[in-house]
Design a protein around this motif. Structure first.
Motif, PDB file in Angstrom:
ATOM      1  N   ASP A  97       0.952  -0.767   0.334  1.00 46.65           N
ATOM      2  CA  ASP A  97      -0.081   0.065   0.333  1.00 46.65           C
ATOM      3  C   ASP A  97       1.005   1.248  -0.297  1.00 46.65           C
ATOM      4  OD1 ASP A  97      -2.447  -2.009  -0.327  1.00 46.65           O
ATOM      5  OD2 ASP A  97      -2.606  -1.728   2.259  1.00 46.65           O
ATOM      6  N   PHE A  98       2.035   1.152   0.535  1.00 49.43           N
ATOM      7  CA  PHE A  98       3.004   2.389   1.288  1.00 49.43           C
ATOM      8  C   PHE A  98       3.915   2.262   0.263  1.00 49.43           C
ATOM      9  CE2 PHE A  98      -0.749   2.374   3.825  1.00 49.43           C
ATOM     10  CZ  PHE A  98      -1.246   3.491   3.528  1.00 49.43           C
ATOM     11  N   PRO A  99       5.007   1.782  -0.979  1.00 46.86           N
ATOM     12  CA  PRO A  99       5.751   1.411  -1.498  1.00 46.86           C
ATOM     13  C   PRO A  99       7.008   2.301  -1.234  1.00 46.86           C
ATOM     14  CG  PRO A  99       5.274   1.675  -3.348  1.00 46.86           C
ATOM     15  CD  PRO A  99       4.132   1.930  -1.886  1.00 46.86           C
ATOM     16  N   THR A 100       6.902   3.587  -1.365  1.00 49.52           N
ATOM     17  CA  THR A 100       8.253   4.471  -0.516  1.00 49.52           C
ATOM     18  C   THR A 100       8.544   5.128   0.357  1.00 49.52           C
ATOM     19  OG1 THR A 100       6.518   5.980  -1.658  1.00 49.52           O
ATOM     20  CG2 THR A 100       7.653   5.460  -3.437  1.00 49.52           C
ATOM     21  N   CYS A 101       6.988   4.852   1.743  1.00 53.78           N
ATOM     22  CA  CYS A 101       7.015   5.018   2.734  1.00 53.78           C
ATOM     23  C   CYS A 101       7.536   5.027   3.951  1.00 53.78           C
ATOM     24  CB  CYS A 101       5.267   5.218   3.281  1.00 53.78           C
ATOM     25  SG  CYS A 101       5.482   6.114   5.000  1.00 53.78           S
ATOM     26  N   LEU A 102       8.017   5.076   5.078  1.00 57.11           N
ATOM     27  CA  LEU A 102       9.058   4.098   5.579  1.00 57.11           C
ATOM     28  C   LEU A 102       9.082   4.656   6.912  1.00 57.11           C
ATOM     29  CD1 LEU A 102      12.972   4.973   3.478  1.00 57.11           C
ATOM     30  CD2 LEU A 102      11.351   2.422   3.614  1.00 57.11           C
ATOM     31  N   ALA A 103       8.376   5.508   7.538  1.00 54.44           N
ATOM     32  CA  ALA A 103       8.281   6.224   8.526  1.00 54.44           C
ATOM     33  C   ALA A 103       6.980   7.252   8.771  1.00 54.44           C
ATOM     34  CB  ALA A 103       9.157   7.070   9.535  1.00 54.44           C
ATOM     35  N   ILE A 104       6.107   6.692   9.512  1.00 60.67           N
ATOM     36  CA  ILE A 104       4.813   8.041  10.179  1.00 60.67           C
ATOM     37  C   ILE A 104       4.956   8.115  11.286  1.00 60.67           C
ATOM     38  CG2 ILE A 104       2.420   8.084  10.216  1.00 60.67           C
ATOM     39  CD1 ILE A 104       1.784   5.410   8.853  1.00 60.67           C
ATOM     40  N   LEU A 105       4.801   9.479  11.769  1.00 62.05           N
ATOM     41  CA  LEU A 105       4.963  10.238  12.458  1.00 62.05           C
ATOM     42  C   LEU A 105       3.696  11.141  13.129  1.00 62.05           C
ATOM     43  CD1 LEU A 105       8.557  12.346  12.417  1.00 62.05           C
ATOM     44  CD2 LEU A 105       8.264   9.484  13.227  1.00 62.05           C
ATOM     45  N   ASP A 106       3.365  10.365  14.100  1.00 64.55           N
ATOM     46  CA  ASP A 106       2.541  11.145  14.663  1.00 64.55           C
ATOM     47  C   ASP A 106       2.044  11.252  15.726  1.00 64.55           C
ATOM     48  OD1 ASP A 106      -0.506  11.371  15.116  1.00 64.55           O
ATOM     49  OD2 ASP A 106      -1.146   9.337  14.860  1.00 64.55           O
ATOM     50  N   CYS A 107       2.201  12.559  16.683  1.00 68.22           N
ATOM     51  CA  CYS A 107       2.039  13.031  17.765  1.00 68.22           C
ATOM     52  C   CYS A 107       0.803  13.148  18.569  1.00 68.22           C
ATOM     53  CB  CYS A 107       3.404  13.836  17.880  1.00 68.22           C
ATOM     54  SG  CYS A 107       4.778  12.996  17.171  1.00 68.22           S
ATOM     55  N   THR A 108      -0.613  13.139  17.702  1.00 64.84           N
ATOM     56  CA  THR A 108      -1.765  13.896  18.073  1.00 64.84           C
ATOM     57  C   THR A 108      -2.085  13.827  19.315  1.00 64.84           C
ATOM     58  OG1 THR A 108      -2.144  14.106  15.259  1.00 64.84           O
ATOM     59  CG2 THR A 108      -3.666  14.264  17.127  1.00 64.84           C
ATOM     60  N   GLU A 109      -2.416  14.426  20.149  1.00 67.34           N
ATOM     61  CA  GLU A 109      -3.069  13.827  21.467  1.00 67.34           C
ATOM     62  C   GLU A 109      -4.448  15.001  21.863  1.00 67.34           C
ATOM     63  OE1 GLU A 109      -1.781  13.631  26.289  1.00 67.34           O
ATOM     64  OE2 GLU A 109      -0.155  13.732  25.076  1.00 67.34           O
ATOM     65  N   ILE A 110      -5.539  14.068  22.102  1.00 66.63           N
ATOM     66  CA  ILE A 110      -6.254  14.894  22.204  1.00 66.63           C
ATOM     67  C   ILE A 110      -7.224  14.824  23.675  1.00 66.63           C
ATOM     68  CG2 ILE A 110      -8.914  15.712  21.407  1.00 66.63           C
ATOM     69  CD1 ILE A 110      -8.021  14.283  18.760  1.00 66.63           C
ATOM     70  N   LYS A 111      -6.642  16.053  24.818  1.00 71.77           N
ATOM     71  CA  LYS A 111      -7.427  15.736  25.940  1.00 71.77           C
ATOM     72  C   LYS A 111      -9.297  14.739  25.923  1.00 71.77           C
ATOM     73  CE  LYS A 111      -3.355  17.020  27.581  1.00 71.77           C
ATOM     74  NZ  LYS A 111      -2.498  15.566  28.317  1.00 71.77           N
ATOM     75  N   THR A 112      -9.193  13.901  26.472  1.00 68.29           N
ATOM     76  CA  THR A 112     -10.968  14.203  26.699  1.00 68.29           C
ATOM     77  C   THR A 112     -11.084  13.307  28.345  1.00 68.29           C
ATOM     78  OG1 THR A 112     -11.209  11.814  25.918  1.00 68.29           O
ATOM     79  CG2 THR A 112     -11.185  13.053  24.631  1.00 68.29           C
ATOM     80  N   GLU A 113     -12.459  13.706  28.296  1.00 69.72           N
ATOM     81  CA  GLU A 113     -13.367  12.897  30.014  1.00 69.72           C
ATOM     82  C   GLU A 113     -13.168  11.812  29.554  1.00 69.72           C
ATOM     83  OE1 GLU A 113     -16.324  14.994  31.309  1.00 69.72           O
ATOM     84  OE2 GLU A 113     -15.086  16.526  31.395  1.00 69.72           O
ATOM     85  N   LYS A 114     -12.872  10.402  30.636  1.00 67.59           N
ATOM     86  CA  LYS A 114     -12.941   9.363  30.643  1.00 67.59           C
ATOM     87  C   LYS A 114     -15.000   8.487  30.692  1.00 67.59           C
ATOM     88  CE  LYS A 114     -11.218   5.341  33.052  1.00 67.59           C
ATOM     89  NZ  LYS A 114     -10.258   4.429  33.373  1.00 67.59           N
ATOM     90  N   PRO A 115     -15.219   8.276  29.858  1.00 69.80           N
ATOM     91  CA  PRO A 115     -16.453   8.062  29.944  1.00 69.80           C
ATOM     92  C   PRO A 115     -16.955   7.107  30.712  1.00 69.80           C
ATOM     93  CG  PRO A 115     -15.678   8.235  26.898  1.00 69.80           C
ATOM     94  CD  PRO A 115     -14.752   8.014  28.402  1.00 69.80           C
ATOM     95  N   SER A 116     -17.750   7.061  31.384  1.00 63.65           N
ATOM     96  CA  SER A 116     -17.785   6.036  32.216  1.00 63.65           C
ATOM     97  C   SER A 116     -19.075   4.694  31.651  1.00 63.65           C
ATOM     98  CB  SER A 116     -19.370   5.935  32.472  1.00 63.65           C
ATOM     99  OG  SER A 116     -20.466   6.373  32.796  1.00 63.65           O
ATOM    100  N   SER A 117     -18.763   4.643  30.286  1.00 67.05           N
ATOM    101  CA  SER A 117     -19.136   3.306  29.520  1.00 67.05           C
ATOM    102  C   SER A 117     -17.925   2.592  28.964  1.00 67.05           C
ATOM    103  CB  SER A 117     -20.206   3.664  28.718  1.00 67.05           C
ATOM    104  OG  SER A 117     -20.374   2.941  27.065  1.00 67.05           O
ATOM    105  N   LEU A 118     -18.093   1.089  29.225  1.00 67.82           N
ATOM    106  CA  LEU A 118     -16.754   0.292  28.700  1.00 67.82           C
ATOM    107  C   LEU A 118     -16.636   0.726  27.065  1.00 67.82           C
ATOM    108  CD1 LEU A 118     -16.398  -2.217  30.865  1.00 67.82           C
ATOM    109  CD2 LEU A 118     -14.625   0.329  30.745  1.00 67.82           C
ATOM    110  N   LYS A 119     -17.804   0.921  26.416  1.00 68.54           N
ATOM    111  CA  LYS A 119     -18.249   1.066  25.308  1.00 68.54           C
ATOM    112  C   LYS A 119     -17.686   2.385  24.008  1.00 68.54           C
ATOM    113  CE  LYS A 119     -20.866   0.206  21.481  1.00 68.54           C
ATOM    114  NZ  LYS A 119     -22.535  -0.324  20.280  1.00 68.54           N
ATOM    115  N   GLN A 120     -17.840   3.476  25.162  1.00 72.21           N
ATOM    116  CA  GLN A 120     -17.771   4.182  24.260  1.00 72.21           C
ATOM    117  C   GLN A 120     -15.852   4.726  25.507  1.00 72.21           C
ATOM    118  OE1 GLN A 120     -19.784   6.589  26.909  1.00 72.21           O
ATOM    119  NE2 GLN A 120     -21.575   7.452  25.195  1.00 72.21           N
ATOM    120  N   GLN A 121     -16.118   3.609  26.402  1.00 68.20           N
ATOM    121  CA  GLN A 121     -13.781   4.365  26.320  1.00 68.20           C
ATOM    122  C   GLN A 121     -13.300   3.563  25.113  1.00 68.20           C
ATOM    123  OE1 GLN A 121     -12.700   3.011  30.103  1.00 68.20           O
ATOM    124  NE2 GLN A 121     -13.806   3.589  31.155  1.00 68.20           N
ATOM    125  N   SER A 122     -13.812   2.249  24.880  1.00 70.57           N
ATOM    126  CA  SER A 122     -13.174   1.531  23.895  1.00 70.57           C
ATOM    127  C   SER A 122     -13.275   2.813  22.159  1.00 70.57           C
ATOM    128  CB  SER A 122     -13.636   0.124  23.346  1.00 70.57           C
ATOM    129  OG  SER A 122     -14.970   0.265  22.424  1.00 70.57           O
TER     130      SER A 122
END
Length: 133
Positions: A97-122
């Motif tokens: 799928d990505f023959p010329t790509c050697l690295a992916i840098l992803d430093c995204t962080e989004i702060k969220t409240e922790k939902p009480s429902s396990l399904k929503q957490q997942s």
């Protein structure tokens, strides 16, 4: 990297809001070990506090202080594998799928409240297989 503990010199500077960690109760070698446990195993701060029998605030202060001490000494070291090594270790699907790509840098962080429902957490958890194309 760290001087011997037989001397009284501790090169680590702790946050000014916190009292210096008591060397007699929590020696520098154990502080470094705690820091390495956090890095290598990803243990939570509460877990480390329990394992080392210290306060959560102390764990946080130790981790931050050791990191600040080590960064100028180790931050300039970099290891980047050669192109051939990267290609050898690439999954077949990724190579197709990505023959010329050697690295992916992803430093995204989004702060969220922790939902009480396990399904929503997942739903907040992201894995590599859920890449946006």
């Amino acid at each position: 990297m760290f001087p011997s503990e037989n001397g009284n010199h501790n090169p680590v500077v702790y946050d000014s809001k916190r009292k210096e960690i008591h060397k007699d109760k929590f020696p520098l070698s154990e502080q470094v070990f705690l820091y390495l446990c956090r890095l290598r195993n990803g243990l939570s701060i509460k877990d480390l506090a329990f394992r080392f029998n210290i306060k959560v605030q102390t764990v946080s202060a130790v981790i931050n202080s050791i990191a600040k001490y080590m960064y100028p000494r180790l931050g300039s070291l970099s290891y980047w594998p050669t192109r051939n090594v990267l290609i050898e270790n690439m999954t077949e699907a990724y190579r197709i799928d990505f023959p010329t790509c050697l690295a992916i840098l992803d430093c995204t962080e989004i702060k969220t409240e922790k939902p009480s429902s396990l399904k929503q957490q997942s739903q907040l958890y992201s894995t590599i297989s859920q890449q946006i194309r």
